[in-house]
Design a protein around this motif. Sequence first.
Motif, PDB file in Angstrom:
ATOM      1  N   GLY A 118      -5.765   4.259  -4.041  1.00 60.57           N
ATOM      2  CA  GLY A 118      -6.309   3.322  -3.060  1.00 60.57           C
ATOM      3  C   GLY A 118      -6.490   1.920  -3.606  1.00 60.57           C
ATOM      4  O   GLY A 118      -6.197   0.933  -2.923  1.00 60.57           O
ATOM      5  N   ASP A 119      -6.971   1.808  -4.843  1.00 64.86           N
ATOM      6  CA  ASP A 119      -7.190   0.495  -5.439  1.00 64.86           C
ATOM      7  C   ASP A 119      -5.863  -0.233  -5.651  1.00 64.86           C
ATOM      8  O   ASP A 119      -5.728  -1.413  -5.331  1.00 64.86           O
ATOM      9  CB  ASP A 119      -7.916   0.649  -6.781  1.00 64.86           C
ATOM     10  N   LEU A 120      -4.877   0.495  -6.179  1.00 60.15           N
ATOM     11  CA  LEU A 120      -3.557  -0.102  -6.381  1.00 60.15           C
ATOM     12  C   LEU A 120      -2.961  -0.568  -5.061  1.00 60.15           C
ATOM     13  O   LEU A 120      -2.397  -1.660  -4.971  1.00 60.15           O
ATOM     14  CB  LEU A 120      -2.608   0.915  -7.025  1.00 60.15           C
ATOM     15  N   ARG A 121      -3.082   0.279  -4.044  1.00 61.56           N
ATOM     16  CA  ARG A 121      -2.497  -0.040  -2.739  1.00 61.56           C
ATOM     17  C   ARG A 121      -3.113  -1.302  -2.153  1.00 61.56           C
ATOM     18  O   ARG A 121      -2.417  -2.173  -1.641  1.00 61.56           O
ATOM     19  CB  ARG A 121      -2.664   1.150  -1.794  1.00 61.56           C
ATOM     20  N   ALA A 122      -4.437  -1.414  -2.255  1.00 62.34           N
ATOM     21  CA  ALA A 122      -5.133  -2.580  -1.710  1.00 62.34           C
ATOM     22  C   ALA A 122      -4.757  -3.854  -2.458  1.00 62.34           C
ATOM     23  O   ALA A 122      -4.527  -4.900  -1.849  1.00 62.34           O
ATOM     24  CB  ALA A 122      -6.645  -2.356  -1.783  1.00 62.34           C
ATOM     25  N   ARG A 123      -4.668  -3.764  -3.773  1.00 70.74           N
ATOM     26  CA  ARG A 123      -4.338  -4.948  -4.565  1.00 70.74           C
ATOM     27  C   ARG A 123      -2.874  -5.348  -4.387  1.00 70.74           C
ATOM     28  O   ARG A 123      -2.539  -6.526  -4.389  1.00 70.74           O
ATOM     29  CB  ARG A 123      -4.674  -4.690  -6.035  1.00 70.74           C
ATOM     30  N   PHE A 124      -2.008  -4.363  -4.213  1.00 72.66           N
ATOM     31  CA  PHE A 124      -0.599  -4.662  -3.949  1.00 72.66           C
ATOM     32  C   PHE A 124      -0.470  -5.397  -2.619  1.00 72.66           C
ATOM     33  O   PHE A 124       0.261  -6.381  -2.508  1.00 72.66           O
ATOM     34  CB  PHE A 124       0.207  -3.364  -3.928  1.00 72.66           C
ATOM     35  N   ALA A 125      -1.172  -4.914  -1.601  1.00 73.04           N
ATOM     36  CA  ALA A 125      -1.135  -5.564  -0.289  1.00 73.04           C
ATOM     37  C   ALA A 125      -1.691  -6.984  -0.373  1.00 73.04           C
ATOM     38  O   ALA A 125      -1.152  -7.913   0.251  1.00 73.04           O
ATOM     39  CB  ALA A 125      -1.926  -4.740   0.719  1.00 73.04           C
ATOM     40  N   GLU A 126      -2.748  -7.163  -1.157  1.00 71.84           N
ATOM     41  CA  GLU A 126      -3.348  -8.494  -1.306  1.00 71.84           C
ATOM     42  C   GLU A 126      -2.376  -9.462  -1.969  1.00 71.84           C
ATOM     43  O   GLU A 126      -2.216 -10.596  -1.528  1.00 71.84           O
ATOM     44  CB  GLU A 126      -4.620  -8.374  -2.148  1.00 71.84           C
ATOM     45  N   ARG A 127      -1.693  -9.006  -3.012  1.00 71.19           N
ATOM     46  CA  ARG A 127      -0.756  -9.882  -3.713  1.00 71.19           C
ATOM     47  C   ARG A 127       0.477 -10.181  -2.868  1.00 71.19           C
ATOM     48  O   ARG A 127       1.111 -11.218  -3.032  1.00 71.19           O
ATOM     49  CB  ARG A 127      -0.328  -9.249  -5.039  1.00 71.19           C
ATOM     50  N   ALA A 129       0.453 -10.508   0.460  1.00 60.92           N
ATOM     51  CA  ALA A 129       0.063 -10.998   1.792  1.00 60.92           C
ATOM     52  C   ALA A 129       0.815 -12.258   2.191  1.00 60.92           C
ATOM     53  O   ALA A 129       1.059 -12.498   3.373  1.00 60.92           O
ATOM     54  CB  ALA A 129      -1.448 -11.265   1.822  1.00 60.92           C
ATOM     55  N   ASP A 130       1.206 -13.085   1.215  1.00 65.47           N
ATOM     56  CA  ASP A 130       1.895 -14.331   1.552  1.00 65.47           C
ATOM     57  C   ASP A 130       3.412 -14.159   1.641  1.00 65.47           C
ATOM     58  O   ASP A 130       4.141 -15.130   1.894  1.00 65.47           O
ATOM     59  CB  ASP A 130       1.567 -15.424   0.527  1.00 65.47           C
ATOM     60  N   GLY A 131       3.898 -12.915   1.420  1.00 67.88           N
ATOM     61  CA  GLY A 131       5.319 -12.646   1.526  1.00 67.88           C
ATOM     62  C   GLY A 131       6.119 -12.997   0.293  1.00 67.88           C
ATOM     63  O   GLY A 131       7.335 -12.805   0.257  1.00 67.88           O
ATOM     64  N   ALA A 132       5.440 -13.513  -0.760  1.00 66.39           N
ATOM     65  CA  ALA A 132       6.160 -13.920  -1.969  1.00 66.39           C
ATOM     66  C   ALA A 132       6.625 -12.728  -2.794  1.00 66.39           C
ATOM     67  O   ALA A 132       7.598 -12.829  -3.543  1.00 66.39           O
ATOM     68  CB  ALA A 132       5.274 -14.832  -2.818  1.00 66.39           C
ATOM     69  N   VAL A 133       5.900 -11.624  -2.690  1.00 71.03           N
ATOM     70  CA  VAL A 133       6.296 -10.390  -3.362  1.00 71.03           C
ATOM     71  C   VAL A 133       6.181  -9.251  -2.359  1.00 71.03           C
ATOM     72  O   VAL A 133       5.576  -9.402  -1.306  1.00 71.03           O
ATOM     73  CB  VAL A 133       5.414 -10.088  -4.599  1.00 71.03           C
ATOM     74  N   GLY A 134       6.765  -8.097  -2.692  1.00 73.04           N
ATOM     75  CA  GLY A 134       6.610  -6.940  -1.827  1.00 73.04           C
ATOM     76  C   GLY A 134       7.922  -6.451  -1.270  1.00 73.04           C
ATOM     77  O   GLY A 134       8.976  -7.093  -1.423  1.00 73.04           O
ATOM     78  N   PRO A 135       7.896  -5.311  -0.591  1.00 79.07           N
ATOM     79  CA  PRO A 135       9.130  -4.676  -0.115  1.00 79.07           C
ATOM     80  C   PRO A 135       9.900  -5.488   0.905  1.00 79.07           C
ATOM     81  O   PRO A 135      11.113  -5.321   1.040  1.00 79.07           O
ATOM     82  CB  PRO A 135       8.624  -3.355   0.487  1.00 79.07           C
ATOM     83  N   GLN A 136       9.210  -6.386   1.627  1.00 86.12           N
ATOM     84  CA  GLN A 136       9.903  -7.204   2.619  1.00 86.12           C
ATOM     85  C   GLN A 136      10.943  -8.118   1.985  1.00 86.12           C
ATOM     86  O   GLN A 136      11.884  -8.564   2.653  1.00 86.12           O
ATOM     87  CB  GLN A 136       8.897  -8.034   3.435  1.00 86.12           C
ATOM     88  N   ARG A 137      10.796  -8.367   0.673  1.00 84.62           N
ATOM     89  CA  ARG A 137      11.759  -9.225  -0.015  1.00 84.62           C
ATOM     90  C   ARG A 137      13.161  -8.617  -0.032  1.00 84.62           C
ATOM     91  O   ARG A 137      14.153  -9.329  -0.132  1.00 84.62           O
ATOM     92  CB  ARG A 137      11.297  -9.486  -1.449  1.00 84.62           C
TER      93      ARG A 137
END
Length: 205
Positions: A118-127, A129-137
């Motif tokens: 849960g902690d990892l998931r929340a922090r990943f989503a927070e990082r 949030a601006d679209g700069a990182v994450g699966p949407q890339r």
Amino acid sequence: MTGGNRGRGRPGTGVREAILAAAEAILAEAGVARLSTKEIARRAGAAESSIFYHFTDRLGLLQAVVRLHLPLYRDVAEAVVRDAGAGSLRDNLTRLLDGLDAYYRRIAPILAAVQADGDLRARFAERGADGAVGPQRALLPVVDYLAEEQRLGRVRADLDLEPAALLIVGAAYQRAVFRHLSGEDAPAVAGARVADALLPALLAR
């Protein structure tokens, strides 16, 4: 992930690579439950403080492992964008699907680790949030490729590119997840067959 005192000075050459390899091996063998800094350091033959020096925290370490495998997809995606208009749309789609599949199969244990904590998931989503990182890339190179094929008149002029890219990335991700869950030797739907199923929605009439 357990804590540890941060050491002084710069860790030796090769330590970062050894830590990444150890983290990836532990995730593949036992999942996030065994991913402690002590176990990673033991496997890597490194000081526990070196993990914090190089990666700051647990999420930073996992993101670094993901970046390690980005060339599996990025190199294919860049080549397909560069070669748009050459070869067949079917062959280009197959290359994209297979590149994405190889990438997702390597990072499947990391995605599972993030989802399970849960902690990892929340922090990943927070990082992310601006679209700069994450699966949407992962969508961006596919959108770029489809846009170029659209400009060349090989893809429908009215095609909504982001949803189309999502279908391609989603299909590759599902293939990788099925392979991860069932084992590498399990039967898998070939990328060319997936491309054949997608083509009718993409081709210019």
